[in-house]
Motif scaffolding. Structure first.
Motif, PDB file in Angstrom:
ATOM      1  N   GLY A 113       0.809  -1.199   0.000  1.00 13.80           N
ATOM      2  CA  GLY A 113       0.000   0.000   0.000  1.00 13.80           C
ATOM      3  C   GLY A 113       0.850   1.259   0.000  1.00 13.80           C
ATOM      4  N   ALA A 114       0.203   2.392  -0.267  1.00 16.88           N
ATOM      5  CA  ALA A 114       0.929   3.660  -0.360  1.00 16.88           C
ATOM      6  C   ALA A 114       1.610   4.050   0.953  1.00 16.88           C
ATOM      7  N   THR A 156       1.301   7.429  -6.560  1.00 13.13           N
ATOM      8  CA  THR A 156      -0.049   7.005  -6.907  1.00 13.13           C
ATOM      9  C   THR A 156      -0.030   5.500  -7.120  1.00 13.13           C
ATOM     10  N   SER A 194      -5.805  -2.586   0.382  1.00 14.67           N
ATOM     11  CA  SER A 194      -4.913  -1.480   0.020  1.00 14.67           C
ATOM     12  C   SER A 194      -5.686  -0.162  -0.063  1.00 14.67           C
ATOM     13  N   ASP A 217      -4.827   3.038   2.197  1.00 16.56           N
ATOM     14  CA  ASP A 217      -4.452   4.323   1.609  1.00 16.56           C
ATOM     15  C   ASP A 217      -5.345   5.447   2.133  1.00 16.56           C
ATOM     16  N   TYR A 236      -3.962   9.017   2.063  1.00 14.90           N
ATOM     17  CA  TYR A 236      -3.846   9.050   0.607  1.00 14.90           C
ATOM     18  C   TYR A 236      -5.248   8.914   0.004  1.00 14.90           C
ATOM     19  N   THR A 259      -5.346   8.225  -4.059  1.00 10.98           N
ATOM     20  CA  THR A 259      -4.968   6.859  -4.426  1.00 10.98           C
ATOM     21  C   THR A 259      -5.960   5.849  -3.881  1.00 10.98           C
ATOM     22  N   GLY A 260      -6.394   6.051  -2.624  1.00  8.08           N
ATOM     23  CA  GLY A 260      -7.357   5.119  -2.039  1.00  8.08           C
ATOM     24  C   GLY A 260      -8.693   5.120  -2.754  1.00  8.08           C
TER      25      GLY A 260
END
Length: 548
Positions: A123-124, A148, A318, A322, A327, A330-331
């Motif tokens: 994940g980010a 991203t 994930s 995020d 995030y 992105t999430g």
């Protein structure tokens, strides 16, 4: 010579506190042309007088801070502070590395670390923590990171003041938790000071070129084992378990054959759901044979096992990680991809059911609907549920290319999660609440065990959560929505929405469990400190140990 009065403020001069307290008494201020300058009226300073004898000197009153005064402005969180709560906190900063190697080389290593982690399924927040940990350990103090789903951009400032910017695009991500664990181990060695940047670059090349942990045919068989374990835990007979195994293998081979076309996830999910449903129906249609008995419940269990392997378990986890980790862009993108994949799976299962029922009506075969009350949860004995959960956990670890030593912990955590969810459900707790509590427990235990085995928590949390996936609820809801003349439409939608709620409860629960277990990473951090102290004794001028 400038005509600016002496002592006047320039454009870049900052005013100091108290600058106006003792101004010059005769300082003129330039006025418009043709007008005389006027002095600033200033009250003359008086000498302090002594208090009369026999009286006490006036004590200065303490200055009280007003209660309505605002707080100090919030400063930007330093890079070292960004590692709090992550497995990479408390790095050993090696200042010599920043002097020996250029900042561009450090950025290149950071980009390769982030790329491998994103490609392997991280994940980010985990990627950002690893990249910052490597940069801080290499002596880079000022660096900006923007990542991203498919790209990673890093910009850093050199000691001379110039900026260096690099961008790397991540293509063709593949789930590979074994490779992810190798990168995690490398980052931990860099942070502890055991590996230099040059050595890290060589190890990254070795990790990139290393073959995957499991062969393709073993992964395909393991996917069938996951479906068989789910069917066993739900209460299917030996025929249903065997059909579930074969169904998952067929679905995997069909999707692998279609991979050359590069279909989007929506279509792959729809095709996989339709194939799983049709294969299960064909097996059920052959149930009239005496030596091949298959009940309507087995038919539902087989489809449920096939759906579990098609659900985007890793992607939804994930996405929640995020969004919770800061995030949202992105999430949200991951979550939208999950919804499209899930809708494609629902469309595929519904299409397979519709086609199967049309064939049944054409042939005049009676297909009794399964009992929803009996199939609301696992109907097998507790021993069978635990055995099936262990099979799902171990086989699920193989499907995500986890290391061999992670199979037994994944199986044990799967047993704990499914057993706890089943117990709470039988005690009268709701399905979503029971699954959420089991997911929190799973995430907590996964972090405790995985970090001590030199692996990130997701390498255990994801495969162990396969046994909690609500494949049966999705099938029951779609069945009621698809059967012609059925009056259980509301119940079908309730079942589908409950399944989506369970998926979100699993994702958020596992993430919450990992966050709650973060303060218990002391043994891992202590091991890193001891390694740093050992190296410092060998080379006293080599490192410092900042606290977090």
């Amino acid at each position: 010579m400038s005509d600016r009065p002496r002592g006047a403020r320039t454009g870049r001069q900052a005013w100091l506190p108290g600058q106006y307290r003792q101004p010059r008494q005769t300082q003129p201020i330039p006025t418009q042309p043709g007008l005389p300058s006027q002095p600033i009226p200033v009250k003359p300073a008086t000498a302090p007088t002594k208090p009369p004898q026999g009286t006490k000197a006036a004590q200065p009153r303490p200055r009280r801070r007003p209660t309505v005064r605002g707080e100090a402005p919030t400063e930007t969180l330093p890079m070292l502070g960004s590692l709090r709560g992550t497995p990479y906190r408390d790095p050993r900063v090696t200042r010599a590395v920043a002097e020996e190697h250029a900042v561009a080389e450090v950025i290149d290593v950071c980009l390769r670390v982030g790329e491998l982690m994103l490609r392997s399924g991280a994940g980010a927040p985990s990627v950002e923590a690893a990249v910052i940990g490597v940069a801080v350990a290499a002596g880079v103090d000022e660096m900006d990171i923007d990542l991203t789903m498919q790209s990673l951009h890093i910009q850093a400032r050199t000691p001379s003041g110039s900026s260096i910017s690099r961008l790397r695009v991540v293509r063709a991500p593949q789930m590979d938790f074994g490779r992810l664990a190798s990168v995690h181990s490398l980052v931990d060695d860099v942070i502890s000071g055991e590996t230099s940047i040059d050595q890290a670059r060589v190890r990254l090349q070795e990790i990139r070129r290393a073959p995957r942990t499991w062969a393709r045919w073993i992964v395909t068989t393991s996917q069938g084992a996951v479906a068989a374990g789910v069917a066993m835990a739900l209460g299917a007979g030996w025929v249903g378990v065997l059909v579930a195994l074969l169904t998952a293998i067929v679905v995997d081979r069909v999707l692998r054959a279609l991979s050359a076309v590069h279909l989007p996830d929506f279509y792959t999910g729809a095709i996989g759901g339709a194939v799983a449903t049709v294969v299960a129906f064909v097996a059920y249609a052959l149930g009239s044979i005496e030596w091949f008995p298959m009940t309507p419940s087995d038919f539902a269990y087989v489809v449920a096992g096939g759906i579990v392997m098609l659900l985007p378990a890793r992607t939804i986890t994930s996405a929640m990680e995020d969004i919770i980790g800061g995030y949202p862009v992105t999430g949200t993108a991951r979550l939208f991809a999950v919804l499209l994949h899930s809708f494609g799976l629902i469309v595929g299962v519904a299409a397979g059911l519709t086609a199967s029922l049309a064939v049944v009506e054409m042939l005049g075969v009676v297909l009794s609907p399964p009992d929803v009350g009996r199939l609301a949860w696992a109907s097998a004995s507790p021993q069978t549920v635990l055995i099936g959960s262990a099979i799902v956990g171990a086989a699920g670890a193989i499907t995500v290319q986890a290391r061999r030593r992670m199979l037994v912990p994944a199986a044990l955590l799967g047993v704990v999660a499914v057993g706890l969810a089943s117990y709470l459900t039988q005690s009268g707790l709701g399905r979503v609440t029971a699954t959420g509590i089991a997911a929190v427990t799973l995430g907590f235990a996964a972090r405790l065990v995985a970090l001590r085995m030199d692996s990130p928590p997701i390498t255990l949390g994801i495969p162990a959560s396969f046994g909690l996936m609500p494949g049966l609820s999705i099938f029951i809801g779609l069945y009621h929505l698809t059967v012609p003349g059925s009056d259980a439409g509301a119940q079908g939608w309730t079942s589908v929405l409950t399944a989506l709620g369970i998926i979100l409860a699993i994702a958020t629960g596992v993430t919450l469990g990992e966050v709650l277990a973060a303060p218990l990473d002391s043994p891992v951090n202590q091991r890193r400190r001891l390694a740093g102290v050992r190296d410092t004794r060998d080379d006293p001028s080599g490192a410092t140990h900042p606290g977090t």
